[in-house]
Design a protein around this motif. Structure first.
Motif, mmCIF file in Angstrom:
data_model
loop_
_atom_site.group_PDB
_atom_site.id
_atom_site.type_symbol
_atom_site.label_atom_id
_atom_site.label_comp_id
_atom_site.label_asym_id
_atom_site.label_seq_id
_atom_site.Cartn_x
_atom_site.Cartn_y
_atom_site.Cartn_z
ATOM 1 N N GLN A 1 0.835 -1.165 -0.215
ATOM 2 C CA GLN A 1 0.112 -0.245 0.029
ATOM 3 C C GLN A 1 1.008 1.198 -0.014
ATOM 4 O O GLN A 1 0.324 2.252 -0.411
ATOM 5 C CB GLN A 1 -1.008 0.077 1.410
ATOM 6 C CG GLN A 1 -2.015 -0.812 1.376
ATOM 7 C CD GLN A 1 -3.004 -0.751 0.102
ATOM 8 O OE1 GLN A 1 -3.067 0.353 -0.622
ATOM 9 N NE2 GLN A 1 -3.481 -1.842 -0.648
ATOM 10 N N LYS B 1 3.168 0.965 -6.325
ATOM 11 C CA LYS B 1 1.713 1.037 -6.029
ATOM 12 C C LYS B 1 1.422 2.684 -6.629
ATOM 13 O O LYS B 1 0.469 2.959 -7.379
ATOM 14 C CB LYS B 1 1.166 0.635 -4.953
ATOM 15 C CG LYS B 1 -0.479 0.995 -4.729
ATOM 16 C CD LYS B 1 -0.961 0.439 -3.471
ATOM 17 C CE LYS B 1 -2.489 1.232 -3.171
ATOM 18 N NZ LYS B 1 -3.151 0.815 -4.308
ATOM 19 N N SER C 1 -0.618 3.946 -9.740
ATOM 20 C CA SER C 1 -1.968 4.127 -9.545
ATOM 21 C C SER C 1 -2.825 4.896 -10.509
ATOM 22 O O SER C 1 -3.997 4.486 -10.616
ATOM 23 C CB SER C 1 -2.116 5.169 -8.065
ATOM 24 O OG SER C 1 -1.402 6.373 -8.242
ATOM 25 N N GLN D 1 -5.929 3.086 -15.038
ATOM 26 C CA GLN D 1 -5.819 2.775 -13.801
ATOM 27 C C GLN D 1 -5.930 1.373 -13.440
ATOM 28 O O GLN D 1 -6.742 0.636 -14.315
ATOM 29 C CB GLN D 1 -6.817 3.368 -12.793
ATOM 30 C CG GLN D 1 -6.798 4.946 -12.622
ATOM 31 C CD GLN D 1 -7.858 5.548 -11.745
ATOM 32 O OE1 GLN D 1 -8.936 5.779 -12.338
ATOM 33 N NE2 GLN D 1 -7.437 5.689 -10.406
ATOM 34 N N ASN E 1 -7.205 -2.328 -12.742
ATOM 35 C CA ASN E 1 -8.510 -2.841 -12.127
ATOM 36 C C ASN E 1 -8.073 -3.563 -11.192
ATOM 37 O O ASN E 1 -6.667 -3.891 -10.731
ATOM 38 C CB ASN E 1 -9.182 -3.519 -13.312
ATOM 39 C CG ASN E 1 -8.608 -4.799 -13.948
ATOM 40 O OD1 ASN E 1 -7.820 -5.300 -13.440
ATOM 41 N ND2 ASN E 1 -8.611 -4.808 -15.120
ATOM 42 N N SER E 2 -9.043 -4.404 -10.308
ATOM 43 C CA SER E 2 -8.660 -5.199 -9.153
ATOM 44 C C SER E 2 -7.651 -6.570 -9.619
ATOM 45 O O SER E 2 -7.045 -6.772 -9.035
ATOM 46 C CB SER E 2 -10.039 -5.679 -8.539
ATOM 47 O OG SER E 2 -10.860 -6.278 -9.543
ATOM 48 N N ARG E 3 -8.048 -6.907 -10.680
ATOM 49 C CA ARG E 3 -7.294 -8.296 -11.028
ATOM 50 C C ARG E 3 -5.770 -7.589 -11.290
ATOM 51 O O ARG E 3 -4.891 -8.306 -10.806
ATOM 52 C CB ARG E 3 -8.018 -8.766 -12.316
ATOM 53 C CG ARG E 3 -6.875 -10.067 -12.900
ATOM 54 C CD ARG E 3 -7.780 -10.609 -14.030
ATOM 55 N NE ARG E 3 -7.748 -9.949 -15.373
ATOM 56 C CZ ARG E 3 -6.687 -9.492 -15.946
ATOM 57 N NH1 ARG E 3 -5.740 -9.888 -15.745
ATOM 58 N NH2 ARG E 3 -6.966 -8.632 -16.831
ATOM 59 N N GLN E 4 -5.788 -6.621 -11.879
ATOM 60 C CA GLN E 4 -4.393 -6.123 -12.701
ATOM 61 C C GLN E 4 -3.463 -5.665 -11.053
ATOM 62 O O GLN E 4 -2.358 -6.100 -10.989
ATOM 63 C CB GLN E 4 -4.335 -4.872 -13.174
ATOM 64 C CG GLN E 4 -4.623 -5.418 -14.788
ATOM 65 C CD GLN E 4 -4.992 -4.162 -15.587
ATOM 66 O OE1 GLN E 4 -5.633 -3.217 -15.039
ATOM 67 N NE2 GLN E 4 -5.035 -4.355 -16.998
ATOM 68 N N GLU E 5 -4.103 -5.313 -10.214
ATOM 69 C CA GLU E 5 -3.570 -4.919 -8.943
ATOM 70 C C GLU E 5 -3.252 -5.995 -8.097
ATOM 71 O O GLU E 5 -2.110 -6.019 -7.588
ATOM 72 C CB GLU E 5 -4.670 -3.801 -8.058
ATOM 73 C CG GLU E 5 -3.970 -3.440 -6.776
ATOM 74 C CD GLU E 5 -4.182 -2.240 -6.095
ATOM 75 O OE1 GLU E 5 -3.723 -1.813 -4.918
ATOM 76 O OE2 GLU E 5 -4.608 -1.171 -6.827
ATOM 77 N N GLN E 6 -4.023 -6.942 -8.190
ATOM 78 C CA GLN E 6 -3.642 -8.170 -7.554
ATOM 79 C C GLN E 6 -2.506 -8.660 -7.907
ATOM 80 O O GLN E 6 -1.496 -9.527 -7.113
ATOM 81 C CB GLN E 6 -4.892 -9.352 -7.657
ATOM 82 C CG GLN E 6 -5.782 -8.936 -6.565
ATOM 83 C CD GLN E 6 -6.980 -10.081 -6.798
ATOM 84 O OE1 GLN E 6 -7.499 -10.790 -7.643
ATOM 85 N NE2 GLN E 6 -7.895 -10.178 -5.603
ATOM 86 N N GLN E 7 -2.369 -9.022 -9.388
ATOM 87 C CA GLN E 7 -1.185 -9.214 -10.008
ATOM 88 C C GLN E 7 0.088 -8.652 -9.483
ATOM 89 O O GLN E 7 1.253 -9.213 -9.239
ATOM 90 C CB GLN E 7 -1.291 -9.391 -11.549
ATOM 91 C CG GLN E 7 -2.356 -10.153 -12.065
ATOM 92 C CD GLN E 7 -2.478 -10.333 -13.596
ATOM 93 O OE1 GLN E 7 -2.629 -8.997 -14.168
ATOM 94 N NE2 GLN E 7 -2.275 -10.972 -14.279
ATOM 95 N N ARG F 1 0.464 -6.672 -7.001
ATOM 96 C CA ARG F 1 0.681 -6.770 -5.629
ATOM 97 C C ARG F 1 1.461 -8.339 -5.404
ATOM 98 O O ARG F 1 2.355 -8.286 -4.409
ATOM 99 C CB ARG F 1 -0.472 -6.702 -4.884
ATOM 100 C CG ARG F 1 -0.238 -7.040 -3.180
ATOM 101 C CD ARG F 1 -1.485 -6.692 -2.325
ATOM 102 N NE ARG F 1 -1.203 -6.864 -0.974
ATOM 103 C CZ ARG F 1 -1.806 -6.328 -0.120
ATOM 104 N NH1 ARG F 1 -3.114 -5.602 -0.531
ATOM 105 N NH2 ARG F 1 -1.706 -6.385 1.084
#
Length: 225
Positions: free
Chosen positions: A105, A110, A114, A141, A143-149, A151
């Protein structure tokens, strides 16, 4: 060289980015009073600097976003005639020391990713530098899947650094994000942590986005996703 003020709104930035889309490097360089080098052998960062100047980006090599007041990072991405990225994309240097307690975070990666304004540019070497075209901007920006990858990869790669496994890091680690030496040459040395917790000399490492990941961003834009 013309000094361009930094745009004060996201809309103004996008308008400016759309205004340079369709120009060649030579046309934009002439507008700005910048000389086009014959090639990029000695001027590797020239294209990025040209676009930064045209759009009024001010961060330079500082760790903040290029348009910090707008929360937007600028990335120039060279593509081939099929719209596929020709190289990985540098995100930020990896913290090799004093990194205990750093989490996703609050990470530079990140923060930098962002919100990104991507500027695709023709990058095929057979096209003379002056004749290469600038493409349409993409404001993205994750998406949730890309951010999970991102992270997951970041956490895995940071584990190697924190646990003193710097010597085991290679380009195969990470699905969308990879760690690679970042420096003009192999003589650029920095401090890192060894396997027994001791300070060691090592190459600076940078986080890079894999081409497959940025290709998906470009493809989704073309498909209107």
């Amino acid at each position: 060289m013309r000094n361009i003020n930094s745009p004060q709104t996201e809309q103004a930035l996008l308008q400016r980015a759309n205004a340079i889309a369709g120009l060649t490097f030579a046309e934009l360089a002439e507008e700005l009073g910048i000389i086009v080098p014959p090639d990029l052998k000695r001027d590797k960062g020239w294209v990025g600097q040209l676009i930064e100047t045209a759009l009024g980006a001010k961060a330079g090599s500082k760790p903040e976003q290029d348009f910090a007041h707008l929360g937007i990072e600028l990335k120039t991405i060279p593509i081939n005639s099929n719209g596929y990225p020709l190289e990985t994309t540098f995100v930020s240097l990896a913290p090799l020391v004093q990194n205990s307690g750093v989490d996703w975070q609050h990470s530079h990666v990140k923060h930098k990713l962002s919100k990104v304004l991507w500027i695709p540019v023709q990058g095929e070497r057979q096209i003379p530098l002056a004749e290469r075209y600038i493409g349409s901007p993409i404001l993205w920006q994750p998406n949730s899947r890309q951010e999970q990858q991102l992270r997951r990869d970041w956490e895995e790669l940071m584990d190697y650094i924190v646990l003193g496994k710097v010597a085991q890091i290679n380009g195969t680690l990470g699905d969308v994000l990879q760690l690679r030496p970042k420096g003009a040459n192999s003589r650029a040395i920095t401090k890192g942590i060894g396997k027994n917790g001791e300070m060691i000399d090592t190459l600076p490492l940078g986080f890079y986005l894999r081409k497959e990941f940025t290709a998906e961003i470009l493809q989704n834009f073309l498909l209107g996703k």
